[in-house]
Scaffold this motif. Structure first.
Motif, PDB file in Angstrom:
ATOM      1  N   ILE A  80      11.444  39.616 -59.195  1.00  0.00           N
ATOM      2  CA  ILE A  80      10.735  38.449 -58.654  1.00  0.00           C
ATOM      3  C   ILE A  80      11.549  37.655 -57.644  1.00  0.00           C
ATOM      4  CG2 ILE A  80       9.251  38.223 -60.667  1.00  0.00           C
ATOM      5  CD1 ILE A  80      11.007  35.891 -61.585  1.00  0.00           C
ATOM      6  N   TYR A  81      12.832  37.921 -57.529  1.00  0.00           N
ATOM      7  CA  TYR A  81      13.680  37.171 -56.602  1.00  0.00           C
ATOM      8  C   TYR A  81      13.744  37.866 -55.252  1.00  0.00           C
ATOM      9  CZ  TYR A  81      14.939  35.070 -60.990  1.00  0.00           C
ATOM     10  OH  TYR A  81      14.872  34.449 -62.213  1.00  0.00           O
ATOM     11  N   THR A  82      13.704  37.080 -54.185  1.00  0.00           N
ATOM     12  CA  THR A  82      13.794  37.627 -52.834  1.00  0.00           C
ATOM     13  C   THR A  82      15.228  38.078 -52.552  1.00  0.00           C
ATOM     14  OG1 THR A  82      14.360  35.521 -51.783  1.00  0.00           O
ATOM     15  CG2 THR A  82      11.987  36.015 -52.065  1.00  0.00           C
ATOM     16  N   GLU A  83      15.400  38.854 -51.504  1.00  0.00           N
ATOM     17  CA  GLU A  83      16.751  39.277 -51.109  1.00  0.00           C
ATOM     18  C   GLU A  83      17.608  38.059 -50.756  1.00  0.00           C
ATOM     19  OE1 GLU A  83      18.139  42.358 -51.389  1.00  0.00           O
ATOM     20  OE2 GLU A  83      16.267  42.724 -52.455  1.00  0.00           O
ATOM     21  N   ARG A  84      17.011  37.086 -50.120  1.00  0.00           N
ATOM     22  CA  ARG A  84      17.733  35.850 -49.772  1.00  0.00           C
ATOM     23  C   ARG A  84      18.176  35.117 -51.042  1.00  0.00           C
ATOM     24  NH1 ARG A  84      17.978  32.091 -45.292  1.00  0.00           N
ATOM     25  NH2 ARG A  84      17.765  29.922 -45.956  1.00  0.00           N
ATOM     26  N   GLN A  85      17.283  35.005 -52.015  1.00  0.00           N
ATOM     27  CA  GLN A  85      17.643  34.360 -53.280  1.00  0.00           C
ATOM     28  C   GLN A  85      18.743  35.141 -53.991  1.00  0.00           C
ATOM     29  OE1 GLN A  85      13.723  34.300 -55.049  1.00  0.00           O
ATOM     30  NE2 GLN A  85      13.340  32.177 -54.393  1.00  0.00           N
ATOM     31  N   ARG A  86      18.645  36.456 -53.986  1.00  0.00           N
ATOM     32  CA  ARG A  86      19.659  37.299 -54.636  1.00  0.00           C
ATOM     33  C   ARG A  86      21.037  37.101 -53.991  1.00  0.00           C
ATOM     34  NH1 ARG A  86      17.800  41.335 -57.802  1.00  0.00           N
ATOM     35  NH2 ARG A  86      15.557  41.577 -57.916  1.00  0.00           N
ATOM     36  N   ALA A  87      21.059  37.034 -52.677  1.00  0.00           N
ATOM     37  CA  ALA A  87      22.327  36.835 -51.978  1.00  0.00           C
ATOM     38  C   ALA A  87      22.931  35.474 -52.345  1.00  0.00           C
ATOM     39  CB  ALA A  87      22.123  36.944 -50.473  1.00  0.00           C
ATOM     40  N   ALA A  88      22.097  34.462 -52.411  1.00  0.00           N
ATOM     41  CA  ALA A  88      22.576  33.125 -52.762  1.00  0.00           C
ATOM     42  C   ALA A  88      23.044  33.063 -54.220  1.00  0.00           C
ATOM     43  CB  ALA A  88      21.483  32.088 -52.512  1.00  0.00           C
ATOM     44  N   LEU A  89      22.323  33.715 -55.105  1.00  0.00           N
ATOM     45  CA  LEU A  89      22.717  33.722 -56.517  1.00  0.00           C
ATOM     46  C   LEU A  89      24.035  34.466 -56.727  1.00  0.00           C
ATOM     47  CD1 LEU A  89      19.201  34.292 -58.092  1.00  0.00           C
ATOM     48  CD2 LEU A  89      20.591  32.200 -58.240  1.00  0.00           C
ATOM     49  N   ALA A  90      24.223  35.570 -56.022  1.00  0.00           N
ATOM     50  CA  ALA A  90      25.497  36.298 -56.118  1.00  0.00           C
ATOM     51  C   ALA A  90      26.640  35.424 -55.622  1.00  0.00           C
ATOM     52  CB  ALA A  90      25.427  37.601 -55.324  1.00  0.00           C
ATOM     53  N   LEU A  91      26.408  34.716 -54.526  1.00  0.00           N
ATOM     54  CA  LEU A  91      27.431  33.811 -54.009  1.00  0.00           C
ATOM     55  C   LEU A  91      27.695  32.682 -55.002  1.00  0.00           C
ATOM     56  CD1 LEU A  91      29.282  33.033 -51.620  1.00  0.00           C
ATOM     57  CD2 LEU A  91      27.357  31.687 -50.737  1.00  0.00           C
ATOM     58  N   ALA A 111      25.550  37.608 -48.250  1.00  0.00           N
ATOM     59  CA  ALA A 111      25.112  36.224 -48.012  1.00  0.00           C
ATOM     60  C   ALA A 111      24.962  35.974 -46.507  1.00  0.00           C
ATOM     61  CB  ALA A 111      26.098  35.236 -48.630  1.00  0.00           C
ATOM     62  N   ARG A 112      25.888  36.455 -45.730  1.00  0.00           N
ATOM     63  CA  ARG A 112      25.834  36.224 -44.276  1.00  0.00           C
ATOM     64  C   ARG A 112      24.694  36.985 -43.613  1.00  0.00           C
ATOM     65  NH1 ARG A 112      29.342  34.030 -41.118  1.00  0.00           N
ATOM     66  NH2 ARG A 112      27.417  33.899 -39.916  1.00  0.00           N
ATOM     67  N   LYS A 113      24.187  38.029 -44.239  1.00  0.00           N
ATOM     68  CA  LYS A 113      22.997  38.713 -43.709  1.00  0.00           C
ATOM     69  C   LYS A 113      21.787  37.785 -43.749  1.00  0.00           C
ATOM     70  CE  LYS A 113      23.588  43.160 -45.687  1.00  0.00           C
ATOM     71  NZ  LYS A 113      22.914  44.301 -46.306  1.00  0.00           N
ATOM     72  N   HIS A 114      21.773  36.890 -44.703  1.00  0.00           N
ATOM     73  CA  HIS A 114      20.605  36.041 -44.947  1.00  0.00           C
ATOM     74  C   HIS A 114      20.802  34.582 -44.541  1.00  0.00           C
ATOM     75  CE1 HIS A 114      18.669  39.284 -47.155  1.00  0.00           C
ATOM     76  NE2 HIS A 114      19.861  39.533 -47.661  1.00  0.00           N
TER      77      HIS A 114
END
Length: 155
Positions: A80-91, A111-114
Motif C-alpha cells: 500500500i505504500y508508494t515508492e516515494r513513501q518507501r524511500a522516505a521510510l527507509a531514510l 531517497a534522492r531518486k524521489h
C-alpha cells in the motif's frame, strides 16, 4: 500512572525551541500524510507510545489511513505504500538508527531518486524533529492521555 514532569511548564525556553523546530519541520513541501507516516514509524522504532497515539490520530484526520498505520511496522512487505513513501521510510529508519550503520549509500540513493536536495533536507529535519520529541516524551514519562489526567495537567 503519572508522568515524571510536564515538559510544557518545566522549561518554557526548551518548549519554545522545540516548537520552533516543529514549525520549521511542518512548513515544508513534504505532504502531510508522508510527514505523519514518518512520525509514526520513528515513534515505533523509539517506543514512544505518546507520539504513536498522537500521530496515528493526526493521520486519521486526513483520511482513512488505518491500513497504513496497522501495516507500518512491516512497510517493506506491504504493497500500500508508494515508492516515494518507501524511500522516505527507509531514510527515517536509517537516520533514527544512525549509530548502527549510518545512512547506507543505497538508502540515500533511493531517497534522492524521489526527493530533490531541498526535499531531502526537509525529510532530515522531519526525522530529527520527531526523534527529538520522542526523546522528550519518553524521558519525561508521557503516555497517551496523560494531559487529560488532572494531576498531570497541573504539573
Amino acid at each position: 500512572m503519572n508522568m515524571r514532569l510536564n515538559y510544557r511548564t518545566a522549561n518554557p525556553h526548551v518548549l519554545q525551541a522545540l516548537g520552533n523546530l516543529q514549525k520549521a519541520s511542518s512548513d515544508t513541501s513534504i505532504d502531510i500524510v508522508l510527514q505523519e507516516l514518518i512520525k509514526i514509524r520513528v515513534s515505533q522504532i523509539n517506543g514512544c507510545a505518546f507520539c504513536l497515539d498522537m500521530h496515528a490520530k493526526d493521520l486519521m484526520k486526513h483520511g482513512d489511513y488505518l491500513n497504513h498505520i496497522v501495516l507500518l511496522n512491516a512497510w517493506r512487505e506491504a504493497t500500500i505504500y508508494t515508492e516515494r513513501q518507501r524511500a522516505a521510510l527507509a531514510l527515517a529508519e536509517a537516520v533514527t538508527l544512525i549509530s548502527e550503520q549510518g545512512v547506507p549509500d543505497d538508502v540515500y540513493a533511493e531517497a534522492r531518486k524521489h526527493f530533490d536536495e531541498k526535499e531531502f533536507m526537509e525529510l532530515i529535519l522531519a526525522i530529527n524533529t520527531i526523534n527529538g520529541w520522542n526523546r522528550v516524551a519518553i524521558s519525561t514519562g508521557l503516555f497517551p492521555g496523560c494531559f487529560s489526567q488532572p494531576e498531570n495537567a497541573k504539573a
